[in-house]
Enzyme design. Structure first.
Site, PDB file in Angstrom:
ATOM      1  N   GLU A  12       0.827  -1.215   0.000  1.00  0.00           N
ATOM      2  CA  GLU A  12       0.000   0.000   0.000  1.00  0.00           C
ATOM      3  C   GLU A  12       0.859   1.262   0.000  1.00  0.00           C
ATOM      4  O   GLU A  12       0.319   2.375  -0.050  1.00  0.00           O
ATOM      5  CB  GLU A  12      -0.916   0.006   1.239  1.00  0.00           C
ATOM      6  N   ASP A 217     -11.963  -4.711  -2.714  1.00  0.00           N
ATOM      7  CA  ASP A 217     -12.852  -5.884  -2.727  1.00  0.00           C
ATOM      8  C   ASP A 217     -14.229  -5.472  -2.214  1.00  0.00           C
ATOM      9  O   ASP A 217     -14.399  -4.363  -1.706  1.00  0.00           O
ATOM     10  CB  ASP A 217     -12.257  -6.987  -1.849  1.00  0.00           C
TER      11      ASP A 217
HETATM   12  N1  ADE Z   1      -9.200  -4.152   3.829  1.00  0.00           N
HETATM   13  C1  ADE Z   1      -9.405  -4.428   2.529  1.00  0.00           C
HETATM   14  N2  ADE Z   1     -10.472  -5.220   2.370  1.00  0.00           N
HETATM   15  C2  ADE Z   1     -10.963  -5.448   3.603  1.00  0.00           C
HETATM   16  C3  ADE Z   1     -12.039  -6.216   4.105  1.00  0.00           C
HETATM   17  N3  ADE Z   1     -12.836  -6.893   3.275  1.00  0.00           N
HETATM   18  N4  ADE Z   1     -12.244  -6.242   5.442  1.00  0.00           N
HETATM   19  C4  ADE Z   1     -11.429  -5.573   6.271  1.00  0.00           C
HETATM   20  N5  ADE Z   1     -10.392  -4.848   5.853  1.00  0.00           N
HETATM   21  C5  ADE Z   1     -10.155  -4.785   4.536  1.00  0.00           C
END
Ligand code: ADE
Length: 249
Positions: A12, A217
């Site tokens: 990141e 996501d």
């Molecule tokens: N960071 C990136 N995706 C995430 C997720 N699904 N849950 C918690 N932190 C995250």
């Protein structure tokens, strides 16, 4: 301004230390703190690792040991709303610890004895960050990320959002898990694992801070796979260009 820049993972924040003038490394509390100049700004870059305690500890060390006056968190998050897509950027206006629950002693989400549940980000920093993120989307994205990658991740016209981010010590990877968080936090845009902890540390220390997250996501059953692919390929470039624009502003 002396700006502390935190990300949870190497992917990141890749490229930022290399972009610093005269970077100097100091090791403290099992972390590497890189001090130098980023554009016009004195900066300290550090990886917090994952989770609320790791993030709070890192933010505190940045202030207490490295003398930063402002903190910027940059990284990825799961989408918290169907209108927030992979590749979109979320800038926090407020952050809440979704797993904080000392009820019935205190209202749900309130951090006991602080009177706070929703920690507010700094208005000026967040405006500057929004300007940087919009500039990235408008001018840098097409050069920074190849057309095949943009196709692969569906980054046709990524958007910028501003609002509520929720943090907890959970990687959200089930529709029902996200639903339970969404149901109790109206206006939720994204879920992650550090921002609200940095927010609490900064609130207690009186340090202005801002948080920018790229959606990796949908916090559902595909989240782990989508997250891994996104951080491996594109996350660093979002952070790099946004922070660069922020520090040149
Ligand atoms: N960071 C990136 N995706 C995430 C997720 N699904 N849950 C918690 N932190 C995250």
């Amino acid at each position: 301004m002396k700006l502390g820049i935190i990300s949870a993972l190497h992917e990141e924040q890749e490229g930022l230390v290399e972009a610093m003038q005269g970077p100097q490394k100091a090791i403290h509390g099992m972390r590497d703190y890189w001090t130098g100049k980023l554009g016009a700004v004195d900066a300290v870059c550090v990886l917090s690792r994952i989770g609320k305690v790791a993030a709070a500890m890192t933010a505190t060390s940045l202030v207490e040991r490295f003398g930063v006056t402002h903190i910027l968190f940059t990284g990825v998050a799961g989408s918290g709303d169907s209108g927030v897509k992979v590749g979109d950027i979320v800038i926090a206006e407020s952050l809440v610890q979704h797993d904080m629950n000392a009820s019935p002693l205190f209202p749900r989400f309130e951090v006991p004895l602080t009177g706070q549940s929703h920690f507010l980000t700094d208005v000026q920093m967040s405006a500057r960050l929004a300007h940087a993120a919009a500039g990235f989307l408008e001018h840098d994205l097409v050069n920074a990320i190849a057309v095949e990658e943009r196709k692969e991740f569906g980054l046709q016209a990524p958007r910028l959002h501003r609002g509520l981010i929720a943090s907890g010590d959970q990687f959200v990877h089930q529709k029902s898990q996200l639903g339970a968080i969404r149901d109790v936090l109206p206006g939720l845009l994204a879920v992650e694992m550090e921002g609200a902890a940095v927010a609490q540390a900064c609130f207690e220390l009186g340090v202005p801070f801002a948080v920018v997250r790229t959606i990796s996501d949908n916090a559902n059953e595909d989240a782990a796979t989508d997250f891994m692919r996104f951080v491996k390929s594109v996350a660093a470039r979002y952070s790099y260009y946004i922070v660069r624009r922020f520090s040149q502003a």
